[in-house]
Design an enzyme around this catalytic site. Sequence first.
Site, mmCIF file in Angstrom:
data_model
loop_
_atom_site.group_PDB
_atom_site.id
_atom_site.type_symbol
_atom_site.label_atom_id
_atom_site.label_comp_id
_atom_site.label_asym_id
_atom_site.label_seq_id
_atom_site.Cartn_x
_atom_site.Cartn_y
_atom_site.Cartn_z
ATOM 1 N N THR A 54 0.818 -1.202 0.000
ATOM 2 C CA THR A 54 0.000 0.000 0.000
ATOM 3 C C THR A 54 0.854 1.255 0.000
ATOM 4 O O THR A 54 0.395 2.325 -0.420
ATOM 5 C CB THR A 54 -0.947 -0.017 1.207
ATOM 6 O OG1 THR A 54 -1.682 -1.242 1.194
ATOM 7 C CG2 THR A 54 -1.927 1.137 1.178
ATOM 8 N N TYR A 142 5.293 -12.337 4.547
ATOM 9 C CA TYR A 142 4.097 -11.791 3.899
ATOM 10 C C TYR A 142 3.699 -12.746 2.786
ATOM 11 O O TYR A 142 4.346 -12.815 1.741
ATOM 12 C CB TYR A 142 4.420 -10.400 3.365
ATOM 13 C CG TYR A 142 3.256 -9.634 2.757
ATOM 14 C CD1 TYR A 142 1.937 -10.048 2.887
ATOM 15 C CD2 TYR A 142 3.493 -8.455 2.048
ATOM 16 C CE1 TYR A 142 0.895 -9.326 2.338
ATOM 17 C CE2 TYR A 142 2.461 -7.724 1.491
ATOM 18 C CZ TYR A 142 1.167 -8.163 1.633
ATOM 19 O OH TYR A 142 0.141 -7.446 1.076
ATOM 20 N N LYS A 170 2.007 -12.271 7.925
ATOM 21 C CA LYS A 170 0.858 -11.528 7.421
ATOM 22 C C LYS A 170 0.250 -12.388 6.326
ATOM 23 O O LYS A 170 0.872 -12.608 5.282
ATOM 24 C CB LYS A 170 1.256 -10.165 6.869
ATOM 25 C CG LYS A 170 0.073 -9.396 6.264
ATOM 26 C CD LYS A 170 0.487 -8.082 5.621
ATOM 27 C CE LYS A 170 -0.719 -7.402 4.975
ATOM 28 N NZ LYS A 170 -0.361 -6.145 4.273
ATOM 29 N N ILE A 210 -3.301 -6.317 9.868
ATOM 30 C CA ILE A 210 -2.523 -5.311 9.149
ATOM 31 C C ILE A 210 -3.411 -4.860 8.005
ATOM 32 O O ILE A 210 -3.625 -5.588 7.042
ATOM 33 C CB ILE A 210 -1.194 -5.882 8.633
ATOM 34 C CG1 ILE A 210 -0.358 -6.384 9.805
ATOM 35 C CG2 ILE A 210 -0.423 -4.814 7.845
ATOM 36 C CD1 ILE A 210 0.908 -7.097 9.392
#
Length: 303
Positions: A54, A142, A170, A210
Amino acid sequence: MSDSSAIVPALGTLLTAMVTPFTKDGEVDYKQAAELAVKLVDDGCDGLVVTGTTGETSTLTDAENLGMFRAVKEAVGDRAAIIAGTGTNDTAHSVHLSQEAEKLGVDGLLIVTPYYNKPSQAGVRAHFEAIASATELPVMLYDIPGRSSIQITPETMIGLAAHPNIVAVKDAKADFAAATRVMAETDLLFYSGDDGLTLQWMAMGAVGLIGVTTHVATRRFRELVDAIAANDFGTARKINFELEPVIRATMTRVQGAVAAKQILKWQGVLPNSVVRLPLVEPDTAEIAIIREDLAEAGMDFTV
């Protein structure tokens, strides 16, 4: 699976994957980044991910990535964990960024599965282990096959859990059966990487979220995470239903960074909604549908 409560405060339970603000000319706006970070922490975040997906990390230079780590860490200090997004598809480059981030005092690293190269699981494991061994920082894996094109298999994740610096995941894959196995066999802390699945993830053992929508509804997400942690599922379900149109607006109409910046501009938090190519700002039709979604949640902006 052992009690991981001692680690949770170090990483946080509500983390926002921060956007990277730009000036109208497309330069990184470190002042706005610092102000946004402070606001997010004031509103309930106990962790921030800086220059992850992001944060448009793939179109930032190394100097800009490091500048963002520095600006956010200086702004927030020890009030929240600062997790630096230093993963790329180049192991040596990721090691370099991670080591430089460590020098700036960040609290942890978010390392994405190496994208585009499509390595074997042996290569995935070697990639993560090389980066995790290069610093003393805690590492969060991730797992986002929708972007990386490959997953981290349960077997690979269980193997990686043996590394002392690899402490968390994540998960943006939503394979709950695979995650259950990893949770049962390791001490890895799981975080929802999907805003709309926070309730489901935490109900099965994840420690937090998250998120991206957390930019624009931070306090309500804080209440959601706290309610789930307190086993108050009646309250959690109510908040979850209320957040659904906000999540829909932020995560399903255009790319998350694009939507988040647009909404933050409407909220008066950011002065503009500039993104870098190949991302573009939403068009008139996209803006209209985002506003319709937000209106369902009582967020009606005059533009």
